[in-house]
Design an enzyme around this catalytic site. Structure first.
Site, PDB file in Angstrom:
ATOM      1  N   LEU A  93       0.911  -1.076   0.422  1.00 47.58           N
ATOM      2  CA  LEU A  93       0.296  -0.233  -0.335  1.00 47.58           C
ATOM      3  C   LEU A  93       0.915   1.613   0.382  1.00 47.58           C
ATOM      4  O   LEU A  93       0.385   2.697  -0.135  1.00 47.58           O
ATOM      5  CB  LEU A  93      -0.804  -0.337   0.392  1.00 47.58           C
ATOM      6  CG  LEU A  93      -2.326  -0.702   1.202  1.00 47.58           C
ATOM      7  CD1 LEU A  93      -3.300  -1.114   2.343  1.00 47.58           C
ATOM      8  CD2 LEU A  93      -3.521   0.131   0.252  1.00 47.58           C
ATOM      9  N   ASN A 123       1.070  -5.774   6.940  1.00 45.22           N
ATOM     10  CA  ASN A 123       1.294  -6.900   5.623  1.00 45.22           C
ATOM     11  C   ASN A 123       0.822  -6.868   4.109  1.00 45.22           C
ATOM     12  O   ASN A 123       1.990  -7.114   3.473  1.00 45.22           O
ATOM     13  CB  ASN A 123      -0.053  -7.990   5.973  1.00 45.22           C
ATOM     14  CG  ASN A 123       0.118  -9.100   5.082  1.00 45.22           C
ATOM     15  OD1 ASN A 123       1.204  -9.717   4.220  1.00 45.22           O
ATOM     16  ND2 ASN A 123      -1.102  -9.131   4.368  1.00 45.22           N
ATOM     17  N   CYS A 124      -0.031  -4.925   4.208  1.00 45.40           N
ATOM     18  CA  CYS A 124       0.920  -4.735   2.689  1.00 45.40           C
ATOM     19  C   CYS A 124       0.965  -3.349   2.766  1.00 45.40           C
ATOM     20  O   CYS A 124       1.566  -2.692   2.141  1.00 45.40           O
ATOM     21  CB  CYS A 124      -1.656  -4.220   2.957  1.00 45.40           C
ATOM     22  SG  CYS A 124      -1.802  -4.781   0.914  1.00 45.40           S
ATOM     23  N   LEU A 125       2.407  -3.734   3.535  1.00 43.43           N
ATOM     24  CA  LEU A 125       3.363  -1.694   3.310  1.00 43.43           C
ATOM     25  C   LEU A 125       4.559  -2.637   2.432  1.00 43.43           C
ATOM     26  O   LEU A 125       5.005  -3.615   2.857  1.00 43.43           O
ATOM     27  CB  LEU A 125       3.315  -1.141   4.628  1.00 43.43           C
ATOM     28  CG  LEU A 125       1.941  -0.727   5.407  1.00 43.43           C
ATOM     29  CD1 LEU A 125       2.555  -0.422   6.764  1.00 43.43           C
ATOM     30  CD2 LEU A 125       1.101   0.314   4.903  1.00 43.43           C
TER      31      LEU A 125
END
Lengths: 123, 130, 100
Positions: free
Chosen positions: B112, C98-100
């Site tokens: 992200l 987890n999503c970085l």
């Protein structure tokens, strides 16, 4: 990788907490923005207001709790949430029953509020 | 202007995904710079190299690849969304011992942080499928 | 029992003994200060259903353990490099960010 500019971003949450995983995706994006020092604000609207209800018991439908994520957001410097008052009224939800620190936005305030942000992430 | 897109809808389940492509196409055609297209949530299926559309159907994976080639836009799939939906590159396939990668070569997998980066570096960021 | 990065495949396999094993593999000795943070991480996970990113861990440590422990430099002294990630690995929690 991410340096310099600090964007003023509005995260618009319009989906119910457990109707698919879009609500979860939106909150994860908010945490990412916070970790990378962006100026992110959260607005709950339409079906998104349901995310703010207490007693979600999401384990019973095999889902991670949206309420728990919202509870952790002050640790990411997201201290309070904006809520569209009209969305609450249409669903007959009393703002006093909502968890977390919420700031109500009236219909007249909404356009100016939306305009005050550089970017909108709409979930 | 520098424009980035956040796409949330999957290729064969929503009109929004098509709108995203048409918008990107129009923006590039009008001379704007397409910085990044960040595919998140169900939209990661756009990055599958295993997708086989019918002969009389638009290849929604390929046309993003072609648009990226023409415009220089980076096509990024969110790692957490991609992993759980089985869209893996070589690194992830090896890391999790899955035996095969499934990502279309025009796409990359990232976190992200790349959405935030797109936000920081673009004049406009638009969401499709939210 | 462990994936290629050394994280537990099945979080139910965790125990303090397993934590010692993982820590040893990472070259970390678990004293009371380390255990305090490991327990903090497990408490965070129990409360928020997620592993903390570094900044949240620093804040949470400050809240729960006092201001002098709510500092990156303190956490780095116990778990060098990436305290949130390394701490979660030893504490038997999912990889944070987890999503970085």
């Amino acid at each position: 990788m991410v340096s310099g500019t600090r964007r003023k971003i509005l995260l618009l949450c319009r989906r119910a907490p457990y109707a698919g995983y879009l609500a979860r995706a939106g909150l994860d994006a908010a945490l990412a923005a916070a970790v990378f020092e962006q100026d992110l604000t959260v607005l709950f609207m339409d079906e998104g207001i349901w995310q703010l209800l207490p007693d979600q018991h999401s384990a019973e439908i095999e889902c991670k709790s949206i309420a728990s994520t919202l509870d952790s957001m002050p640790l990411y410097d997201i201290e309070s949430f904006y809520v569209d008052a009209e969305s609450l009224r249409l669903r007959d939800v009393d703002a006093k029953t909502l968890t977390s620190k919420t700031i109500l936005l009236g219909a007249a305030e909404l356009p100016g509020f939306l305009d005050s942000f550089e970017q909108l992430w709409s979930f | 202007m520098k424009i980035s897109l956040l796409v949330l809808a999957s290729p064969y389940a929503s009109q929004s995904a098509d709108t995203a492509w048409h918008y990107a196409q129009a923006a590039a055609h009008a001379g704007h710079e397409l910085y990044r297209v960040f595919f998140y949530h169900e939209a990661v299926y756009h990055g599958s190299r295993l997708s086989v559309p019918a002969q009389d159907e638009i290849d929604r994976v390929q046309r993003w690849a072609e648009l990226a080639e023409r415009s220089g836009a980076e096509l990024v799939l969110c790692v957490a969304s991609a992993l759980k939906r089985g869209i893996l590159d070589d690194t992830e396939a090896n890391r999790y011992e899955r035996g095969a990668h499934s990502i279309h070569p025009a796409f990359v997998i990232a976190g992200l942080g790349q959405l935030v980066d797109a936000s920081v570096h673009s004049d406009r960021l638009l969401t499709f499928g939210g | 029992m462990f994936d290629r990065e050394g994280f537990l495949r099945n979080l139910d396999d965790w125990s303090p003994q397993v934590a010692e094993r993982i820590a040893a593999a990472e070259g970390i000795e678990l004293g009371p200060a380390q255990w305090e943070v490991l327990e903090l991480l497990r408490a965070y996970y129990k409360r928020f259903d997620a592993s903390p990113a570094m900044r949240a861990l620093v804040r949470y440590a400050g809240q729960e353990l006092g201001a002098d422990k709510g500092r990156s430099i303190y956490l780095l002294s116990l778990f060098p490099g990436s305290p949130a990630k390394l701490g979660c690995k030893i504490a038997g929690l999912p990889k944070p960010d987890n999503c970085l």
